[in-house]
Design a protein around this motif. Sequence first.
Motif, short mmCIF file in Angstrom:
data_model
loop_
_atom_site.label_atom_id
_atom_site.label_comp_id
_atom_site.label_asym_id
_atom_site.label_seq_id
_atom_site.Cartn_x
_atom_site.Cartn_y
_atom_site.Cartn_z
N LEU B 33 0.83 -1.21 0.00
CA LEU B 33 0.00 0.00 0.00
C LEU B 33 0.86 1.26 0.00
O LEU B 33 0.62 2.20 -0.76
N ILE B 34 1.89 1.26 0.85
CA ILE B 34 2.73 2.47 0.95
C ILE B 34 3.49 2.70 -0.34
O ILE B 34 3.54 3.82 -0.86
N ILE B 35 4.08 1.65 -0.90
CA ILE B 35 4.82 1.81 -2.15
C ILE B 35 3.88 2.34 -3.24
O ILE B 35 4.23 3.26 -3.98
N GLY B 36 2.68 1.79 -3.28
CA GLY B 36 1.70 2.25 -4.26
C GLY B 36 1.44 3.74 -4.12
O GLY B 36 1.47 4.49 -5.10
N ALA B 37 1.23 4.19 -2.90
CA ALA B 37 0.94 5.60 -2.65
C ALA B 37 2.10 6.48 -3.07
O ALA B 37 1.91 7.53 -3.70
N VAL B 38 3.33 6.05 -2.76
CA VAL B 38 4.51 6.84 -3.10
C VAL B 38 4.65 6.96 -4.62
O VAL B 38 4.88 8.05 -5.17
N VAL B 39 4.47 5.84 -5.32
CA VAL B 39 4.60 5.85 -6.78
C VAL B 39 3.55 6.79 -7.38
O VAL B 39 3.86 7.62 -8.25
N LEU B 40 2.34 6.70 -6.87
CA LEU B 40 1.26 7.54 -7.39
C LEU B 40 1.58 9.02 -7.18
O LEU B 40 1.45 9.83 -8.10
N LEU B 41 2.03 9.35 -5.98
CA LEU B 41 2.37 10.74 -5.66
C LEU B 41 3.49 11.22 -6.58
O LEU B 41 3.43 12.32 -7.15
N GLY B 42 4.52 10.40 -6.75
CA GLY B 42 5.66 10.76 -7.60
C GLY B 42 5.19 11.02 -9.02
O GLY B 42 5.55 12.03 -9.64
N TRP B 43 4.36 10.09 -9.56
CA TRP B 43 3.88 10.24 -10.93
C TRP B 43 3.11 11.55 -11.09
O TRP B 43 3.31 12.30 -12.03
#
Lengths: 259, 398
Positions: B33-43
Amino acid sequence: MATTTSAAAQRQTGTDAIIQCVGVHKWYGEFHVLKDINLSVRKGERIVVCGPSGSGKSTLIRCINRLEEHQRGQIIVDGIELTNNLKNIELVRREVGMVFQHFNLFPHLTVLENCTLAPIWVRRQPKAEAEATAMKYLERVQIASQANKFPGQLSGGQQQRVAIARSLCMSPKIMLFDEPTSALDPEMVKEVLDVMIGLAETGMTMLCVTHEMGFAKSVADRVIFMDRGEIVEQNTPDEFFTNPRSERTRLFLSQILSH
Amino acid sequence: MTSESGGAGRGAHSGFTLSINDPTVRAVVFQVLIIGAVVLLGWWLVHNTLDNLARRSIATGFGFLEREASFGIGESMIDYHPRDSYGRAFLVGVLNTLKVSVIGIIVATVIGTLVGIARLSSNWLLAKLASLYVEVVRNVPPLLQLFVWYAVITESMPSVREAFNPLPGVFLSQRGIKIPVPESDPVWNWMIVALLVGVAAAIAMTRWARARQARTGQPFPVGLASLGLIFGMPLLTWLVGGAPTAMDVPRVQGFNFVGGATMSPEFFAILFGLSIYTAGFIAEVVRSGIVAVNWGQTEAARSLGLSSGNTLRLVVLPQALRVIVPPLTSQYLNLTKNSSLALAIGYPDLVSIANTTINQTGQSIEGVAMIMGTYLTISLGISLFMNWYNKRIALVER
Ligand SMILES: Nc1ncnc2c1ncn2[C@@H]1O[C@H](COP(=O)(O)OP(=O)(O)O)[C@@H](O)[C@H]1O
Ligand SMILES: [Mg+2]
């Protein structure tokens, strides 16, 4: 360790005393810690100092190598009077080994380096010679196999034996012990006492502050009892334990022997 | 240290049922979940930025570094003209930052060590003055201190024409400090070579002295002899080179000085401001390091007959350094990073030059990346060196 008592000492004291305290007083501020201490220690004599906590035992033996300064009276060690003369103080300290309650080994140096530091920098011995001497004494306190370890890697008993070896490496004429076993776990007390008994058998002049009465009975030539900054009583161990003269001594003995 | 019992316990619990109550499963779920959120924010950030840049038609990339900077820089260690590139301007900024940091670290260490020792002095007045210094310096914001130092020079110093002249050739004025420098002569270069030779000779001599002491037991006055070599070699070179004494002395011409070397008010303010501020912290680090070494160590050393000097050098300092070095490292890093306060008083450090560049080109992402990259490099350099040093002096504990 057999060397003749220095001529100067004999001239000054008229005896073969290696330590001579005459009318010594010391104060910490208002507090009178040592009161008129008169003590003469012959060469090769083994003395045990005991007394209640806070009676000034540590202070007395620390005055003998000038870790503490006395304010009145005279202390003469190996023919040299202790005054503010730094050169003389350093000369005395070379000849007087001291073993502390908390070992005070140098934690940044190996066991071997702990033992060679002073011989190299004070006696100016070549390293190889200092190391050979150190190994000899480490052998004697049965810790030679740990020579390259650091103090932090050793048990309390082992550390205290290293501390004794470190002092012996300076070939002192006198050894002072300040409660060398009281910081140790009970099972380690014996290994240190055995080393001290071995040392006593070599004829070393020893002044030990300790409450190990077994040690006092088996090796001491004389037991000194201190209370409230005074030497209350001194006698042979036999007399001291079986027939104490003062009431304070009796009270003290009943307390420590009841443990 | 056996871990058998722990391993057995874990084995008993790991079954095949997947449950959110199983710590392993839970950990995996949360991490995904956390990795997903970080990737989304970065994108989202990258997408938005590119979008904005495209709309304002700003090209991404470091191509702008080649373009002409066309702004002047007050002081520089290398040749620089407004016609030079942004890249060179940035280099000027990096060098200016390094200059302040390196000299600042040295000055702060010297002052801090002296003040730290003074706080432990048995002299009541000295100890109190040192405490006062530490308290004042640590409790006034560094930016304010910079303004004070800057004001001291620019406001309270006389004008150029009335410059304060405490020593022949030295002038204090609103324009900073002017000092005479030797006129260029090949001998000066040879003296630098001689200095390096002297340092090398001192190192060789130290090793020789150590070996000789190990062999014969005789110590050698290494400190004194090293000083002699390090200062004597250049002095000898100077004498052999005909002892040139011609100096380039600053003098007033029109409204300013010509000749000599300058310490600008900005450099003075940032250097002394930061050094004096950081020294307050270093003093505490040094004091606590010395206090941390048990008094019993000194007593043991003295009762073996070691002199007080040897006790300090061989027993106390090596142990104090072990306590001092890690917090000292973070003070060095602080000083380096605080040098970006130079922006506020107009010293052209790396941040101030990058700032101008960003304003002119709009390349803020690249500019900020370069600032961060440079500070990171300097900081990592300091950390690596200090960690290496710390490891060398570390203790083996039980
Ligand atoms: N540095 C000092 N300053 C003030 N008082 C001290 C100091 N050292 C020891 N004392 C006091 O002196 C007395 C004797 O101490 P000490 O010689 O250590 O006793 P002992 O070793 O017999 O237990 C104690 O009451 C102790 O509190
Ligand atoms: Mg005591």
